[in-house]
Design an enzyme around this catalytic site. Structure first.
Site, PDB file in Angstrom:
ATOM      1  N   THR A   1      35.229  42.006  22.254  1.00 14.29           N
ATOM      2  CA  THR A   1      34.336  43.009  22.834  1.00 14.29           C
ATOM      3  C   THR A   1      33.169  43.367  21.918  1.00 14.29           C
ATOM      4  O   THR A   1      32.113  43.759  22.387  1.00 14.29           O
ATOM      5  CB  THR A   1      35.151  44.270  23.208  1.00 14.29           C
ATOM      6  OG1 THR A   1      36.489  43.910  23.468  1.00 14.29           O
ATOM      7  CG2 THR A   1      34.601  44.939  24.400  1.00 14.29           C
TER       8      THR A   1
ATOM      9  N   LYS B   1      39.555  49.805  20.802  1.00 11.28           N
ATOM     10  CA  LYS B   1      38.562  48.737  20.572  1.00 11.28           C
ATOM     11  C   LYS B   1      37.296  48.994  21.391  1.00 11.28           C
ATOM     12  O   LYS B   1      36.209  48.580  21.002  1.00 11.28           O
ATOM     13  CB  LYS B   1      39.158  47.357  20.827  1.00 11.28           C
ATOM     14  CG  LYS B   1      39.538  47.034  22.274  1.00 11.28           C
ATOM     15  CD  LYS B   1      38.405  46.497  23.126  1.00 11.28           C
ATOM     16  CE  LYS B   1      38.752  46.494  24.603  1.00 11.28           C
ATOM     17  NZ  LYS B   1      37.660  46.108  25.487  1.00 11.28           N
TER      18      LYS B   1
ATOM     19  N   PHE C   1      38.382  43.831  37.493  1.00 12.71           N
ATOM     20  CA  PHE C   1      39.608  43.364  36.849  1.00 12.71           C
ATOM     21  C   PHE C   1      40.750  43.176  37.849  1.00 12.71           C
ATOM     22  O   PHE C   1      41.484  42.191  37.787  1.00 12.71           O
ATOM     23  CB  PHE C   1      40.017  44.311  35.717  1.00 12.71           C
ATOM     24  CG  PHE C   1      40.894  43.645  34.690  1.00 12.71           C
ATOM     25  CD1 PHE C   1      40.663  42.356  34.276  1.00 12.71           C
ATOM     26  CD2 PHE C   1      41.963  44.323  34.122  1.00 12.71           C
ATOM     27  CE1 PHE C   1      41.479  41.731  33.334  1.00 12.71           C
ATOM     28  CE2 PHE C   1      42.771  43.719  33.171  1.00 12.71           C
ATOM     29  CZ  PHE C   1      42.539  42.422  32.779  1.00 12.71           C
TER      30      PHE C   1
HETATM   31  N1  LIG Z   1      36.355  44.152  33.857  1.00 13.86           N
HETATM   32  C1  LIG Z   1      37.001  43.622  32.819  1.00 13.86           C
HETATM   33  O1  LIG Z   1      36.587  42.577  32.289  1.00 13.86           O
HETATM   34  C2  LIG Z   1      38.236  44.257  32.293  1.00 13.86           C
HETATM   35  C3  LIG Z   1      38.621  45.538  32.653  1.00 13.86           C
HETATM   36  N2  LIG Z   1      39.743  46.112  32.132  1.00 13.86           N
HETATM   37  C4  LIG Z   1      40.110  47.472  32.442  1.00 13.86           C
HETATM   38  O2  LIG Z   1      40.406  47.587  33.829  1.00 13.86           O
HETATM   39  C5  LIG Z   1      40.136  48.928  34.269  1.00 13.86           C
HETATM   40  C6  LIG Z   1      39.316  48.836  35.545  1.00 13.86           C
HETATM   41  O3  LIG Z   1      38.082  48.212  35.194  1.00 13.86           O
HETATM   42  P1  LIG Z   1      37.219  47.332  36.182  1.00 13.86           P
HETATM   43  O4  LIG Z   1      38.031  46.753  37.276  1.00 13.86           O
HETATM   44  O5  LIG Z   1      36.420  46.422  35.367  1.00 13.86           O
HETATM   45  O6  LIG Z   1      36.275  48.470  36.771  1.00 13.86           O
HETATM   46  P2  LIG Z   1      35.384  48.425  38.079  1.00 13.86           P
HETATM   47  O7  LIG Z   1      34.374  49.503  37.909  1.00 13.86           O
HETATM   48  O8  LIG Z   1      34.904  47.042  38.351  1.00 13.86           O
HETATM   49  O9  LIG Z   1      36.406  48.802  39.265  1.00 13.86           O
HETATM   50  C7  LIG Z   1      37.126  49.973  39.313  1.00 13.86           C
HETATM   51  C8  LIG Z   1      37.777  50.043  40.691  1.00 13.86           C
HETATM   52  O10 LIG Z   1      38.584  51.200  40.761  1.00 13.86           O
HETATM   53  C9  LIG Z   1      38.354  51.839  41.993  1.00 13.86           C
HETATM   54  N3  LIG Z   1      38.625  53.260  41.850  1.00 13.86           N
HETATM   55  C10 LIG Z   1      37.947  54.159  41.101  1.00 13.86           C
HETATM   56  N4  LIG Z   1      38.511  55.362  41.214  1.00 13.86           N
HETATM   57  C11 LIG Z   1      39.563  55.217  42.051  1.00 13.86           C
HETATM   58  C12 LIG Z   1      40.523  56.122  42.565  1.00 13.86           C
HETATM   59  N5  LIG Z   1      40.531  57.410  42.248  1.00 13.86           N
HETATM   60  N6  LIG Z   1      41.458  55.643  43.423  1.00 13.86           N
HETATM   61  C13 LIG Z   1      41.474  54.350  43.754  1.00 13.86           C
HETATM   62  N7  LIG Z   1      40.580  53.435  43.309  1.00 13.86           N
HETATM   63  C14 LIG Z   1      39.640  53.889  42.473  1.00 13.86           C
HETATM   64  C15 LIG Z   1      36.895  51.564  42.324  1.00 13.86           C
HETATM   65  O11 LIG Z   1      36.644  51.696  43.709  1.00 13.86           O
HETATM   66  C16 LIG Z   1      36.755  50.125  41.826  1.00 13.86           C
HETATM   67  O12 LIG Z   1      37.116  49.223  42.851  1.00 13.86           O
HETATM   68  C17 LIG Z   1      39.404  49.618  33.095  1.00 13.86           C
HETATM   69  O13 LIG Z   1      40.271  50.463  32.434  1.00 13.86           O
HETATM   70  C18 LIG Z   1      38.988  48.468  32.190  1.00 13.86           C
HETATM   71  O14 LIG Z   1      38.934  48.825  30.829  1.00 13.86           O
HETATM   72  C19 LIG Z   1      40.537  45.429  31.258  1.00 13.86           C
HETATM   73  C20 LIG Z   1      40.224  44.155  30.876  1.00 13.86           C
HETATM   74  C21 LIG Z   1      39.063  43.469  31.376  1.00 13.86           C
HETATM   75  O1  LIG Z   2      38.403  44.904  27.973  1.00 12.96           O
HETATM   76  C1  LIG Z   2      37.600  44.032  28.161  1.00 12.96           C
HETATM   77  C2  LIG Z   2      37.735  42.701  27.559  1.00 12.96           C
HETATM   78  O2  LIG Z   2      38.989  42.499  26.989  1.00 12.96           O
HETATM   79  C3  LIG Z   2      36.398  44.310  28.984  1.00 12.96           C
HETATM   80  O3  LIG Z   2      35.498  44.949  28.191  1.00 12.96           O
HETATM   81  P1  LIG Z   2      34.412  45.934  28.810  1.00 12.96           P
HETATM   82  O4  LIG Z   2      35.148  46.996  29.565  1.00 12.96           O
HETATM   83  O5  LIG Z   2      33.658  46.440  27.646  1.00 12.96           O
HETATM   84  O6  LIG Z   2      33.554  45.116  29.736  1.00 12.96           O
END
Ligand SMILES: NC(=O)C1=CN([C@@H]2O[C@H](COP(=O)(O)OP(=O)(O)OC[C@H]3O[C@@H](n4cnc5c(N)ncnc54)[C@H](O)[C@@H]3O)[C@@H](O)[C@H]2O)C=CC1
Ligand SMILES: O=C(CO)COP(=O)(O)O
Length: 317
Positions: free
Chosen positions: A239, A182, A10
């Site tokens: 989702t 959600k 993200f």
């Molecule tokens: N991937 C998606 O489509 C979407 C994600 N989100 C939200 O964004 C947030 C992050 O999700 P993603 O990026 O998808 O996860 P991800 O698993 O792809 O990435 C998480 C990142 O955070 C870093 N990280 C973890 N612990 C850390 C720490 N203690 N200090 C610094 N960096 C750290 C990791 O190294 C990684 O680069 C979540 O809360 C998710 O719900 C929201 C909307 C869409």
């Molecule tokens: O928040 C999201 C879409 O709006 C991403 O959903 P997931 O974390 O379930 O992949």
């Protein structure tokens, strides 16, 4: 100048979108990964196939990243509290826009409440709503909610891009609870589909799940309309119906009895437990969320959870 902390799926996608407006700094905690992203211009681990535009600078130097006044936090929810506490000094006085969806298990707080309690001198906002990282990164038209208690007009202007349309709100509680809750219901939708129960069951679960989301959020001071918007209903619809969702896929694996990949970020699991606790403590009726928490740690089978939900006393809608 804008910085994004967290170079996962993200954070990388948001940096790509925001780079349409000007320079963006993307911070990774891992120096090797930062160097790799900066040189290859691709996050092959989390967002394969998309090129990082020249306007993005990737760094592992937090001081450089914190030079920006507006800082987006794109970390997993359960890591955010410790991160904020560790770097509170550096983050004070900044506008911190959480992009995470979840409830912190140790405090029961959502992202903006966690920012306010850990870095009280910062301005807390949340960016949330229906958006998969891959869609945002590809520049597909997307609409999200940007919530900030003191009004978010200038911030809305700064963070909207030609492909990312932001609606502003002052209801941070509603926005953050919509995004967190959600995910719990999306796990349930996945369970339903994985167990072969079908579309009608999923529609029932989504609708009654939405009633639970609204009930809890309103109890905590949110406006019901916020839950009916992008941050709640919009993201629930996305989702619960897409296998792009990690929460949906997690539930699907649970329902189908498949193995679960522990390396995937699935925010709804910890949040289900946080919600179950809140429901019990506050006497709030959240039967679906409570069942999902039980399913996630194998305290119940799908058959038992289904029976328990279907045999609840009949009631008015
Ligand atoms: N991937 C998606 O489509 C979407 C994600 N989100 C939200 O964004 C947030 C992050 O999700 P993603 O990026 O998808 O996860 P991800 O698993 O792809 O990435 C998480 C990142 O955070 C870093 N990280 C973890 N612990 C850390 C720490 N203690 N200090 C610094 N960096 C750290 C990791 O190294 C990684 O680069 C979540 O809360 C998710 O719900 C929201 C909307 C869409
Ligand atoms: O928040 C999201 C879409 O709006 C991403 O959903 P997931 O974390 O379930 O992949």
């Amino acid at each position: 100048m804008i910085s994004v902390l967290g170079s996962g799926a993200f954070g990388t996608a948001l940096a790509i979108s925001l780079s349409q407006n000007g320079p963006v700094t993307l911070w990774s905690r891992d120096a090797e990964q930062a160097q790799l992203l900066q040189t290859t211009r691709e996050n092959s681990k989390r967002l394969k196939g998309l090129t990082l535009p020249e306007a993005i600078t990737v760094t592992a130097d937090l001081e450089t990243a914190c030079a920006a006044q507006t800082i987006l936090l794109a970390l997993p929810m359960q890591q955010t509290g410790a991160f904020l506490a560790l770097h509170a000094q550096r983050l004070k006085g900044k506008t911190l826009v959480s992009c995470s969806k979840g409830i912190d298990l140790s405090t029961g707080l959502g992202p903006t409440a966690l920012i306010r309690s850990t870095v009280p001198e910062a301005r807390a906002a949340i960016l949330t709503g229906p958006s998969f990282a891959a869609d945002i990164g590809r520049g597909l038209p997307t609409a999200l909610t940007l919530a900030c208690e003191d009004g978010a007009e200038a911030l809305q202007e700064q963070l909207s891009t030609p492909t990312l349309r932001l609606y502003r709100s002052s209801d941070t509680t509603g926005a953050e609870l919509g995004g967190a809750l959600k995910n719990v219901i999306a796990i349930g939708a996945g369970v339903v589909m994985g167990a072969g129960m079908g579309d009608s069951t999923r529609a029932a679960l989504m609708t009654r799940g939405f009633a639970e989301m609204t009930r809890l959020a309103v109890t905590r001071g949110a406006r019901a309309e916020t839950l009916s918007g992008l941050a709640g209903f919009g993201d629930l619809a996305l989702t619960c119906t897409s296998s792009q969702s990690r929460n949906f896929r997690h539930g699907f694996a649970l329902g189908a009895g498949e193995t679960i990949d522990p390396n995937v970020t699935v925010e709804g699991v910890a949040t289900a437990h946080a919600v179950a606790r809140m429901a019990e403590k506050g006497g709030i009726e959240m039967p679906i969320a409570v069942m999902i928490a039980a399913l996630c740690d194998n305290r119940m089978t799908v058959a038992q959870a289904t029976l328990a939900l279907l045999s609840r006393p009949l009631k008015e809608e």
